[in-house]
Design an enzyme around this catalytic site. Structure first.
Site, PDB file in Angstrom:
ATOM      1  N   ASN A 103       0.740  -1.353   0.021  1.00  0.00           N
ATOM      2  CA  ASN A 103       0.103  -0.126   0.011  1.00  0.00           C
ATOM      3  C   ASN A 103       0.731   1.254   0.020  1.00  0.00           C
ATOM      4  O   ASN A 103       1.553   1.705   1.142  1.00  0.00           O
ATOM      5  CB  ASN A 103      -0.696  -0.174   1.375  1.00  0.00           C
ATOM      6  CG  ASN A 103      -1.651   1.181   1.235  1.00  0.00           C
ATOM      7  OD1 ASN A 103      -1.803   1.953   0.396  1.00  0.00           O
ATOM      8  ND2 ASN A 103      -2.396   1.438   2.575  1.00  0.00           N
ATOM      9  N   HIS A 149      -9.699   0.953   4.780  1.00  0.00           N
ATOM     10  CA  HIS A 149      -8.513   1.230   5.340  1.00  0.00           C
ATOM     11  C   HIS A 149      -8.711   2.436   6.595  1.00  0.00           C
ATOM     12  O   HIS A 149      -9.657   3.141   6.248  1.00  0.00           O
ATOM     13  CB  HIS A 149      -7.501   1.984   4.567  1.00  0.00           C
ATOM     14  CG  HIS A 149      -6.230   2.100   5.065  1.00  0.00           C
ATOM     15  ND1 HIS A 149      -5.659   2.966   5.916  1.00  0.00           N
ATOM     16  CD2 HIS A 149      -4.944   1.028   5.017  1.00  0.00           C
ATOM     17  CE1 HIS A 149      -4.446   2.757   6.307  1.00  0.00           C
ATOM     18  NE2 HIS A 149      -4.137   1.534   5.872  1.00  0.00           N
ATOM     19  N   GLY A 207       2.161   2.355  11.134  1.00  0.00           N
ATOM     20  CA  GLY A 207       2.964   3.609  10.629  1.00  0.00           C
ATOM     21  C   GLY A 207       3.489   3.888  12.065  1.00  0.00           C
ATOM     22  O   GLY A 207       4.270   4.738  12.266  1.00  0.00           O
ATOM     23  N   GLY A 243       4.757   1.491   4.880  1.00  0.00           N
ATOM     24  CA  GLY A 243       5.940   2.074   4.650  1.00  0.00           C
ATOM     25  C   GLY A 243       6.900   1.166   4.083  1.00  0.00           C
ATOM     26  O   GLY A 243       7.726   1.751   3.236  1.00  0.00           O
ATOM     27  N   GLU A 266      -5.637  -5.000  10.614  1.00  0.00           N
ATOM     28  CA  GLU A 266      -4.740  -3.964  11.110  1.00  0.00           C
ATOM     29  C   GLU A 266      -5.010  -3.290  12.196  1.00  0.00           C
ATOM     30  O   GLU A 266      -5.814  -2.287  12.166  1.00  0.00           O
ATOM     31  CB  GLU A 266      -4.795  -2.882   9.736  1.00  0.00           C
ATOM     32  CG  GLU A 266      -4.294  -3.639   8.393  1.00  0.00           C
ATOM     33  CD  GLU A 266      -3.711  -2.263   7.543  1.00  0.00           C
ATOM     34  OE1 GLU A 266      -2.593  -2.624   6.958  1.00  0.00           O
ATOM     35  OE2 GLU A 266      -4.420  -1.377   7.282  1.00  0.00           O
TER      36      GLU A 266
END
Ligand code: PGA
Length: 254
Positions: free
Chosen positions: A10, A100, A177, A238, A171
């Site tokens: 992503n 998301h 992150g 990331g 998630e």
């Protein structure tokens, strides 16, 4: 039941068209040279919208899939800024990330909106990767299971029949992150719970649905999640922006 392992990159709001294509070129070169890449795992790149069409043309022939990070409901019409599943599929997308946590929190996407988008994705042959997960507050309140399972059930509400083309990504919002991670066994427990719910609703087809883990995954920790019994792959933000890191994750020994 053999579920094909799935790794999703992503890229969020990163990489120009040129940078995306340079990444694609380098990825394909590394794949050709890597004995560890045998195509058994499914790899999906989710670039920014401007890069999607060109990247799809570049990597699809090599068996790498391309996904969108979001879609709008509908076909064509007067919706300024909108991009439908129809337009995405016509651009080469085969997957789409839906729900998301950044879309839920910053764009106000409710469970109902997510459900409509899941339906809209499937209508155009896109395979939705449905993101679910609890916030730090919800986790500290002991609410993880209720929140996650509520999101799972709501996302399926718009589907009239089983569709193993969907995938779920667990998630935890607090892990995205941040470098913070759940213990892999806990992520595995949630994945198992999601699958049990799918089987309850869909019967045996539920067993075909892939459940991924996402949130601060990198080449060092990916195997500890992906190696869990109930976890079929990873959704990576990331660390997927670096081609060497993505290749390392795609070929990691499990
Ligand atoms: P991260 O993002 O890997 O950078 O934590 C994951 C995601 O948002 O899907």
């Amino acid at each position: 039941m053999i579920r094909r392992p799935l790794l999703v990159a992503n890229w969020k709001m990163y990489k120009t068209v040129e940078q995306s294509l340079a990444f694609g070129r380098e990825l394909l070169r590394r794949m050709q040279e890597s004995p560890a890449w045998d195509g058994h795992r499914e790899l999906v790149l989710c670039p920014t919208l401007p890069a999607l069409w060109a990247l799809a043309r570049q990597v699809l022939p090599a068996g790498v899939e391309v996904g969108a990070q979001n879609l709008d409901v509908g076909h064509e019409g007067p919706l300024t800024g909108g991009v439908s599943g129809y337009l995405l599929a016509a651009s080469g997308a085969t997957f789409v990330i839906v729900g998301h946590s950044e879309r839920r929190s910053m764009f106000g996407e409710t469970d109902q909106v997510v459900a409509e988008k899941v339906r809209a994705a499937l209508d155009y042959g896109l395979r939705p990767i449905i993101c679910v997960g609890e916030t730090a507050v919800e986790k500290n309140d002991g609410d993880t299971d209720r929140i996650v399972m509520g999101q799972v059930t709501a996302a399926l509400a718009a589907l009239s029949r089983p569709d193993p083309g969907v995938a779920f990504a667990y998630e935890p919002v607090w892990a995205i992150g941040t470098g913070e991670l759940p213990v892999p066994e806990e992520a595995n427990r949630i994945a198992a719970k999601i699958r049990r719910a799918l089987v309850e609703i869909w019967g045996d087809s539920g067993r075909e649905v892939r459940v991924l883990y996402g949130g601060s995954v990198n080449p060092k920790n990916v195997a500890s999640f992906w190696g869990q019994q109930e976890i079929d792959g990873a959704l990576v933000g990331g660390a997927s922006l670096d081609v060497a890191a993505l290749m390392a994750m795609a070929t990691v020994a499990l």
